[in-house]
Design an enzyme around this catalytic site. Structure first.
Site: not given
Length: 227
Positions: A138, A67-69, A129
């Site tokens: 997020a 999803q994101d880091p 992302v």
């Protein structure tokens, strides 16, 4: 992330694949520099933001989408789910991935959370992302990275060579429509996070199943072994 041409930041095959969004990559660099100018840091460190695109485009046989880091300082390294070799304890999602890895393949638990060997062998570890504000999950969603990573996913799927996408969780499953065409198969299961791993991630055998799909399409399997 410094202001440099795309072909100076990523592997040549990726530079060509991402050419349609080169202006967006430049815009994201401007966004990150503006964040720093405003006193807001981001993760991973600048040189690692595009790290997933420094491995050969033509050699990708597996796609794993995050999803994101990780928002925890010191964790994000530019490859989805991976951390630096010295990170302890491991993020819970990564610990669950390793538990399934050991159960699925019969290998011992890895000594550290560095997934670089997978990336070197053709596993694309891509976050949807590519940056995040520290301790603020997020926080960079909707800022423009999605256009870049969508272009990357579509470019991979459009190749004529076999690929398997491992889609963990609902967010990753929404990318399935981008994988149409080419010779791309997909494996779906719940996310390895502690909230959902027991609902079908454990026992899903993604690693062995991915290799079965690759060999069934005439491609070499992935050597999943980690030190």
């Amino acid at each position: 992330m410094t202001a440099r041409a795309l072909d100076e930041l990523v592997e040549p095959g990726w530079a060509k694949a991402l050419e349609p969004v080169a202006d967006q990559v430049t815009a994201m660099g401007q966004f990150l520099r503006a964040e720093l100018a405003a006193g807001r840091k981001y993760l991973p460190a600048g040189p690692n933001v595009l790290r997933a695109f420094t491995f050969p485009f033509d050699q990708v046989r597996i796609l794993i989408v995050g999803q994101d880091p990780y928002p925890t300082p010191g964790h994000a390294v530019g490859l989805s789910f991976s951390v630096a070799p010295d990170v302890r304890p491991l993020p819970r999602s990564l610990s669950n991935i390793f538990q399934e890895y050991a159960d699925d393949l019969g290998y011992p638990m890895p000594a550290c959370g560095d997934l670089t060997p997978w990336a070197q062998r053709g596993v694309m570890l891509l976050n949807r992302v590519l940056t995040v504000r520290p301790s603020n999950p997020a926080s960079h969603r909707g800022k423009g990275w999605e256009a870049v990573t969508e272009c990357a996913i579509r470019a991979l799927a459009a190749r004529s060579q076999p690929m398997v996408a491992i889609l963990w969780g609902r967010d990753a499953s929404t990318l399935k429509s981008m994988l149409a065409g080419g010779d791309c198969a997909s494996i779906e299961s719940p996310h390895p996070s502690p909230l959902s791993a027991s609902r079908g991630f454990f026992g899903s055998r993604p690693f062995s199943r991915a290799n079965e799909l690759l060999t069934g399409r005439g491609a070499d399997p992935i050597d999943w072994r980690l030190p």
